[in-house]
Design a protein around this motif. Structure first.
Motif, mmCIF file in Angstrom:
data_model
loop_
_atom_site.group_PDB
_atom_site.id
_atom_site.type_symbol
_atom_site.label_atom_id
_atom_site.label_comp_id
_atom_site.label_asym_id
_atom_site.label_seq_id
_atom_site.Cartn_x
_atom_site.Cartn_y
_atom_site.Cartn_z
ATOM 1 N N PHE A 195 7.087 -10.004 15.521
ATOM 2 C CA PHE A 195 6.771 -9.572 14.157
ATOM 3 C C PHE A 195 6.771 -10.788 13.227
ATOM 4 N N ALA A 196 7.794 -11.631 13.360
ATOM 5 C CA ALA A 196 7.892 -12.820 12.516
ATOM 6 C C ALA A 196 6.724 -13.773 12.761
ATOM 7 N N PHE A 197 6.319 -13.951 14.032
ATOM 8 C CA PHE A 197 5.183 -14.817 14.334
ATOM 9 C C PHE A 197 3.899 -14.269 13.700
ATOM 10 N N GLY A 198 3.723 -12.953 13.778
ATOM 11 C CA GLY A 198 2.541 -12.358 13.166
ATOM 12 C C GLY A 198 2.536 -12.536 11.661
ATOM 13 N N ALA A 199 3.696 -12.356 11.038
ATOM 14 C CA ALA A 199 3.809 -12.538 9.591
ATOM 15 C C ALA A 199 3.530 -13.992 9.206
ATOM 16 N N ALA A 200 4.022 -14.921 10.021
ATOM 17 C CA ALA A 200 3.795 -16.345 9.750
ATOM 18 C C ALA A 200 2.314 -16.690 9.885
ATOM 19 N N ASP A 201 1.661 -16.130 10.897
ATOM 20 C CA ASP A 201 0.227 -16.381 11.095
ATOM 21 C C ASP A 201 -0.577 -15.905 9.891
ATOM 22 N N GLU A 202 -0.302 -14.689 9.441
ATOM 23 C CA GLU A 202 -1.052 -14.135 8.318
ATOM 24 C C GLU A 202 -0.748 -14.899 7.032
ATOM 25 N N SER A 203 0.495 -15.295 6.855
ATOM 26 C CA SER A 203 0.850 -16.085 5.673
ATOM 27 C C SER A 203 0.054 -17.381 5.644
ATOM 28 N N SER B 45 1.977 -6.228 7.330
ATOM 29 C CA SER B 45 3.043 -6.232 6.325
ATOM 30 C C SER B 45 2.797 -7.314 5.280
ATOM 31 N N VAL B 46 2.358 -8.500 5.730
ATOM 32 C CA VAL B 46 2.041 -9.570 4.794
ATOM 33 C C VAL B 46 0.855 -9.186 3.918
#
Length: 373
Positions: A127-135, A346-347
């Motif tokens: 989840f954190a990796f996906g959020a970081a990618d989108e950010s 989420s992002v």
């Protein structure tokens, strides 16, 4: 061969030779003419930074349209946006991100809060990796909030434009302190016991439906009395509550006695082994469904050590499938929560709340899927 002396830039030009400057020159013999110089060449002069005004003049657009297209804001068509981006790239435009953020009173960063005792689970890491990618795609930084809490000192809100809290737990002192700020907040999974009057945007999986679907799949495979291996009091979230309710309802509709065991979502091998042995010793159970990532996969060798054949004598299900031990195991029915996509979405929701495109109390759904055992 005459030597050339550049006197001044006359105007920007665009023709079949590309983007460049039209300059006035004169030779030592006095002749004068215009000369097209490519933008990438300095010709002895300092390179002038390309501005939004330059791009607007080149494309015949207003400065506002170009600005909106470059920043991804406003009502600009995708065709106009792509045309503007290509022109900006061709002309060597570089945005002044720091100045833009200062004008908008923003930090250019988002915060992500994950309960400390579950951060090592694959679901939360993905989840954190996906959020970081989108950010990163949105030219934003992502800050993982991991500070400890002191009862004597209130945790100051981080320097971010908004927060994402996943599986927000009531009574978490760090989360409560973060929610006391006026920052926009998105919770991945609704928060039970949220502060009254606190605006929270929510994106969540329909865990009730997914749990029912998983139970139906196990029944179709021959498992008629599955036991739910739930969580202990340290992880009582909307997710675990919804799953428990779905399990009880499913059993009630089939006149089956619901049997639930509580276990830490991060159990030791000894704790898990004992829980599995207790379930098997119950006598009537022919299946186990776990709420915690990876627990069903870890339970498989314990069951086999007891002489049980997976998918024949005993059935396993995971409501939060681990990608390496459960989603790819043909003997385990597992729900793929698609955590990386969950992080991306989420992002996106938080960005829309911050920009005003979405309400502070927006609700959205994230799609999960079942992998057949």
């Amino acid at each position: 061969m005459s030597m050339i002396h550049i006197t001044r830039v006359v105007k920007w030009v665009s023709d079949r030779r590309g983007i460049g400057r039209q300059v006035r020159w004169r030779s030592l013999h006095g002749e004068g003419a215009s000369l097209h110089t490519p933008f990438c060449l300095h010709w002895g002069m300092p390179k002038t930074a390309v501005t939004i005004v330059d791009i607007a003049r080149e494309l015949g657009m207003s400065k506002t349209t170009v600005s909106d297209a470059l920043m991804g804001s406003g009502r600009v068509s995708e065709a106009t946006r792509q045309k503007t981006l290509l022109a900006a790239q061709r002309m060597g435009y570089v945005s002044n991100r720091a100045a833009r953020l200062l004008r908008r009173s923003r930090t250019g960063a988002l915060g992500l809060y994950i309960p400390g005792h579950v951060r090592n689970l694959s679901f939360y890491m993905d989840f954190a990796f996906g959020a970081a990618d989108e950010s990163a795609l949105q030219d934003l930084d992502l800050t993982l909030i991991g500070r400890a809490h002191s009862n004597a000192i209130r945790v100051a809100p981080p320097r971010v434009d908004g927060l994402i809290a996943i599986d927000a737990l009531a009574g978490d002192p760090v989360l409560e302190s973060l929610l006391a700020s006026d920052l926009p907040v998105v919770t991945a999974g609704r928060m039970l016991g949220a502060p009254e009057g606190r605006a929270l945007a929510v994106i969540e999986v329909d865990h009730y439906t997914m749990a029912t679907t998983l139970l139906d799949a196990i029944r179709a495979a021959g498992g008629h009395r599955p036991v739910l291996l739930g969580s202990d009091e340290n992880f009582s979230s909307a997710y675990t509550v919804d799953v428990s309710r779905a399990y009880v309802d499913w059993c009630s509709e089939r006149n089956i006695e619901p049997i639930q065991f509580a276990l830490s979502v991060t159990p030791t091998d000894r704790q898990l082994s004992q829980a599995v042995r207790d379930i098997v010793s119950h006598g009537t159970a022919d299946g186990l469904i776990s709420v915690a990532t990876g627990v069903a996969g870890r339970a498989a060798p314990v069951l086999q050590s007891l002489g049980l054949s997976l998918a024949d004598d005993f059935h396993l299900g995971s409501l939060s499938g681990d990608p390496t031990t459960e989603l790819v195991n043909p003997h385990i029915h597992a729900v793929d929560l698609r955590p990386r996509e969950f992080g991306h979405e989420s992002v996106n929701l938080l960005s829309e709340v911050i920009s005003g495109e979405a309400a502070e109390t927006s609700r959205r759904s994230h799609h999960a899927k079942l992998t057949a055992g």
